[in-house]
Write a protein that holds these residues in place. Structure first.
Motif, PDB file in Angstrom:
ATOM      1  N   LEU A 125       0.619  -1.259  -0.253  1.00 53.18           N
ATOM      2  CA  LEU A 125       0.158   0.123   0.086  1.00 53.18           C
ATOM      3  C   LEU A 125       0.752   1.346  -0.027  1.00 53.18           C
ATOM      4  CD1 LEU A 125      -2.472  -1.291   1.991  1.00 53.18           C
ATOM      5  CD2 LEU A 125      -3.223   0.108   0.242  1.00 53.18           C
ATOM      6  N   ALA A 126       2.151   1.087   1.070  1.00 48.72           N
ATOM      7  CA  ALA A 126       3.035   2.468   0.776  1.00 48.72           C
ATOM      8  C   ALA A 126       3.803   3.031  -0.214  1.00 48.72           C
ATOM      9  CB  ALA A 126       4.073   2.226   1.985  1.00 48.72           C
ATOM     10  N   LEU A 127       3.849   1.873  -1.211  1.00 52.89           N
ATOM     11  CA  LEU A 127       4.781   1.169  -2.251  1.00 52.89           C
ATOM     12  C   LEU A 127       3.898   1.710  -3.702  1.00 52.89           C
ATOM     13  CD1 LEU A 127       6.920  -1.670  -1.959  1.00 52.89           C
ATOM     14  CD2 LEU A 127       7.632   1.013  -1.849  1.00 52.89           C
ATOM     15  N   ALA A 128       2.380   1.609  -3.410  1.00 47.90           N
ATOM     16  CA  ALA A 128       1.367   1.937  -4.389  1.00 47.90           C
ATOM     17  C   ALA A 128       1.656   3.407  -3.941  1.00 47.90           C
ATOM     18  CB  ALA A 128       0.704   1.638  -4.705  1.00 47.90           C
ATOM     19  N   ASN A 129       1.781   4.220  -3.395  1.00 52.46           N
ATOM     20  CA  ASN A 129       1.095   5.235  -2.460  1.00 52.46           C
ATOM     21  C   ASN A 129       2.162   6.329  -2.553  1.00 52.46           C
ATOM     22  OD1 ASN A 129      -0.852   7.697  -1.634  1.00 52.46           O
ATOM     23  ND2 ASN A 129      -0.407   7.300   0.400  1.00 52.46           N
ATOM     24  N   VAL A 130       3.054   5.748  -2.951  1.00 53.57           N
ATOM     25  CA  VAL A 130       4.339   6.625  -2.798  1.00 53.57           C
ATOM     26  C   VAL A 130       4.664   6.725  -5.196  1.00 53.57           C
ATOM     27  CG1 VAL A 130       6.928   6.823  -3.557  1.00 53.57           C
ATOM     28  CG2 VAL A 130       5.977   5.877  -1.562  1.00 53.57           C
ATOM     29  N   VAL A 131       4.165   6.147  -5.621  1.00 60.05           N
ATOM     30  CA  VAL A 131       4.613   6.415  -7.145  1.00 60.05           C
ATOM     31  C   VAL A 131       3.503   6.208  -7.679  1.00 60.05           C
ATOM     32  CG1 VAL A 131       4.299   4.024  -9.022  1.00 60.05           C
ATOM     33  CG2 VAL A 131       5.749   3.442  -7.235  1.00 60.05           C
ATOM     34  N   ALA A 132       1.696   6.324  -7.196  1.00 57.44           N
ATOM     35  CA  ALA A 132       0.540   7.429  -7.760  1.00 57.44           C
ATOM     36  C   ALA A 132       1.178   8.485  -7.793  1.00 57.44           C
ATOM     37  CB  ALA A 132      -0.538   6.642  -6.912  1.00 57.44           C
ATOM     38  N   ARG A 133       1.622   9.285  -6.184  1.00 59.82           N
ATOM     39  CA  ARG A 133       1.324  10.543  -6.041  1.00 59.82           C
ATOM     40  C   ARG A 133       3.190  11.261  -6.564  1.00 59.82           C
ATOM     41  NH1 ARG A 133       0.380  13.258  -2.341  1.00 59.82           N
ATOM     42  NH2 ARG A 133       1.922  15.228  -1.265  1.00 59.82           N
ATOM     43  N   HIS A 134       3.825   9.971  -6.885  1.00 57.94           N
ATOM     44  CA  HIS A 134       5.497  10.306  -7.603  1.00 57.94           C
ATOM     45  C   HIS A 134       4.641  10.437  -9.034  1.00 57.94           C
ATOM     46  CE1 HIS A 134       9.537  10.946  -8.758  1.00 57.94           C
ATOM     47  NE2 HIS A 134       8.963  10.170 -10.064  1.00 57.94           N
ATOM     48  N   ASN A 135       4.583  10.250  -9.355  1.00 54.95           N
ATOM     49  CA  ASN A 135       3.699  10.131 -10.784  1.00 54.95           C
ATOM     50  C   ASN A 135       2.979  11.067 -11.236  1.00 54.95           C
ATOM     51  OD1 ASN A 135       4.654   8.030 -13.153  1.00 54.95           O
ATOM     52  ND2 ASN A 135       4.919   6.637 -11.305  1.00 54.95           N
ATOM     53  N   ARG A 136       2.260  11.629 -10.183  1.00 52.33           N
ATOM     54  CA  ARG A 136       0.876  12.750 -10.643  1.00 52.33           C
ATOM     55  C   ARG A 136       1.982  14.052 -10.443  1.00 52.33           C
ATOM     56  NH1 ARG A 136      -3.643  14.211  -5.834  1.00 52.33           N
ATOM     57  NH2 ARG A 136      -4.510  15.711  -6.756  1.00 52.33           N
ATOM     58  N   PHE A 137       2.640  13.514  -9.417  1.00 48.83           N
ATOM     59  CA  PHE A 137       3.070  15.228  -9.669  1.00 48.83           C
ATOM     60  C   PHE A 137       4.594  15.132 -10.679  1.00 48.83           C
ATOM     61  CE2 PHE A 137       1.298  15.343  -5.994  1.00 48.83           C
ATOM     62  CZ  PHE A 137       0.268  16.543  -5.660  1.00 48.83           C
ATOM     63  N   THR A 138       4.662  14.195 -11.892  1.00 50.29           N
ATOM     64  CA  THR A 138       5.800  14.269 -12.227  1.00 50.29           C
ATOM     65  C   THR A 138       5.412  14.559 -13.453  1.00 50.29           C
ATOM     66  OG1 THR A 138       6.953  13.083 -10.631  1.00 50.29           O
ATOM     67  CG2 THR A 138       7.696  13.058 -13.052  1.00 50.29           C
ATOM     68  N   PHE A 139       5.511  16.147 -13.947  1.00 55.71           N
ATOM     69  CA  PHE A 139       5.500  15.948 -15.139  1.00 55.71           C
ATOM     70  C   PHE A 139       6.576  16.199 -16.619  1.00 55.71           C
ATOM     71  CE2 PHE A 139       3.663  19.283 -11.823  1.00 55.71           C
ATOM     72  CZ  PHE A 139       1.954  18.569 -12.101  1.00 55.71           C
ATOM     73  N   ASN A 140       8.395  16.012 -16.280  1.00 57.32           N
ATOM     74  CA  ASN A 140       8.294  15.958 -17.099  1.00 57.32           C
ATOM     75  C   ASN A 140       9.674  14.682 -16.333  1.00 57.32           C
ATOM     76  OD1 ASN A 140       8.308  18.495 -19.130  1.00 57.32           O
ATOM     77  ND2 ASN A 140       8.765  19.371 -16.876  1.00 57.32           N
ATOM     78  N   LYS A 141       9.630  14.115 -17.547  1.00 57.14           N
ATOM     79  CA  LYS A 141      10.081  12.153 -16.681  1.00 57.14           C
ATOM     80  C   LYS A 141      11.305  12.052 -16.807  1.00 57.14           C
ATOM     81  CE  LYS A 141       8.794   8.291 -16.903  1.00 57.14           C
ATOM     82  NZ  LYS A 141       8.873   8.063 -15.576  1.00 57.14           N
ATOM     83  N   SER A 142      12.330  12.262 -16.442  1.00 55.54           N
ATOM     84  CA  SER A 142      13.667  12.021 -17.064  1.00 55.54           C
ATOM     85  C   SER A 142      14.341  11.040 -16.131  1.00 55.54           C
ATOM     86  CB  SER A 142      14.744  13.281 -16.768  1.00 55.54           C
ATOM     87  OG  SER A 142      14.970  14.208 -15.301  1.00 55.54           O
TER      88      SER A 142
END
Length: 397
Positions: free
Chosen positions: A130-147
């Motif tokens: 659950l914690a990792l899924a939350n981290v991944v979802a939140r990170h991708n939500r606020f990452t606009f330019n992937k690198s």
């Protein structure tokens, strides 16, 4: 009045994932039946299959309670539960041995509350997904330019959430559960969006280190002793895996008896309650040996088919998810199940070293069943509330 009541009830039942419920029900039946048969050896005066039925009933209630909450609500309370379980793990390390924190089989990994024993590391598996899924979802939500930089940041976040519980469990000398966490992390990273330019060398390096470690244990144990300080005699479990009959009176006893039990079952087995090979505590980690002996190759294949159907169903659910949190959780749960199944069955037939990892939904144990049913509850929640949203959208068309 009856028609109106029926109309209000039907949508609820239609929103339930009946395929998943049916598959878990089949595994529950196999578990209780096999544990009851394992009791025929006379090792115990109590019938643990009755307790397993109670664990399943309580687990089903827990899953339904979790299903009521939406995935968004579950995310909201994830870190609170994470902190609670971490504190429970710390408590096992700092509290002295007592009736509440007993040492069982050489490890202080349980809290005993009357007749019920709770193992926090089992619950940590689901909470960490659950914690990792939350981290991944939140990170991708606020990452606009992937690198590459943002991908490395995500990996660091994943490791930050994982390292604390992994370290605490390693301090309990529970290497098996730590390996489960590594499998979960691998599954989560695959769907996290991290580029394979990073994942390929990362996974390749992990495989290289693991292979080198095994080869050094086999061919140069003294080299491993010089580098890490691990004594040669401490490698008994690995040596007994590679050559169990040489160690049949010690570390290799469980494996030699397991091979004997499964081999003697042949095609159709000896029949229910007709097991003859003695394996200590065969209702827990070596439950597959009971299935192989009493139900033979056919019974083992039937169980594997049920597991395969469960995994395929979960994979299909993951593919249908638009929400990254839901997709990541399901994939993490699949990784957990897949590692447990392969490791547990593999160790009973000498393909893999013996670890204290139970066969999911089959082995006896309250903490294992409850934690797995917590995960099922989250997946039922994802399915239920997704169906609810779809029903609302269809009604507006």
């Amino acid at each position: 009045m009856a028609s109106s009541r029926q109309n209000t009830q039907r949508p609820f039942f239609r929103r339930l994932d009946w395929r998943l419920i049916l598959l878990i029900g089949v595994l529950c039946f196999i578990s209780i039946l096999t544990i009851h048969s394992a009791m025929s050896g006379g090792q115990y005066s109590a019938d643990f299959s009755i307790r397993q039925g109670f664990y399943y009933a309580l687990g089903a209630f827990l899953a339904l309670m979790i299903m009521i909450f939406s995935p968004k609500q579950i995310r909201k309370y994830t870190y609170i539960v994470y902190i609670i379980v971490v504190l429970l793990l710390i408590g096992l390390l700092i509290l002295p041995e007592s009736t509440i924190t007993p040492i069982i089989n050489g490890a202080k990994s349980w809290y005993r509350l009357g007749p019920i024993s709770i193992q926090p590391s089992e619950f940590m598996k689901i909470v960490m997904i659950l914690a990792l899924a939350n981290v991944v979802a939140r990170h991708n939500r606020f990452t606009f330019n992937k690198s590459l930089e943002t991908d490395f940041k995500l990996i660091l976040k994943v490791m930050g959430v994982s390292l604390i519980p992994m370290a605490l469990i390693l301090l309990q000398n529970d290497l098996g559960t730590t390996l489960v966490f590594l499998a979960i992390i691998a599954g989560v990273l695959i769907v996290s969006g991290v580029t394979w330019k990073i994942l390929a060398p990362l996974f390749g390096g992990a495989i290289f280190i693991g292979t080198s470690l095994i080869l050094s244990i086999i061919f140069k144990p003294e080299l491993l002793e010089n580098i890490s300080g691990i004594k040669t005699y401490q490698l008994g479990r690995v040596n007994s895996w590679l050559d169990p009959y040489t160690y049949s009176s010690g570390d290799g006893f469980h494996l030699t008896e397991s091979l004997k039990a499964i081999g003697s079952g042949q095609l159709s087995g000896k029949g229910f309650n007709n097991g003859e090979v003695y394996i200590p505590e065969n209702h827990t980690d070596f439950i597959f040996s009971v299935i192989g002996e009493e139900f033979g190759f056919i019974g083992a294949v039937v169980l594997l088919i049920v597991f395969l159907l469960l995994l395929l169903h979960l994979m299909r659910l993951a593919q249908l998810q638009d929400d990254l949190f839901s997709k990541t959780f399901i994939v993490g749960y699949i990784s957990l199940l897949l590692f447990h199944i392969l490791q547990n069955i593999g160790m009973t037939i000498q393909l893999l070293p013996i670890t204290g990892i139970p066969l999911p939904f089959i082995s006896y144990g309250g903490s294992s069943i409850w934690s797995l049913m917590m995960g099922i509850g989250v997946i039922l929640s994802i399915y239920y509330h997704q169906s609810q949203r779809q029903s609302i959208l269809n009604s507006k068309k």
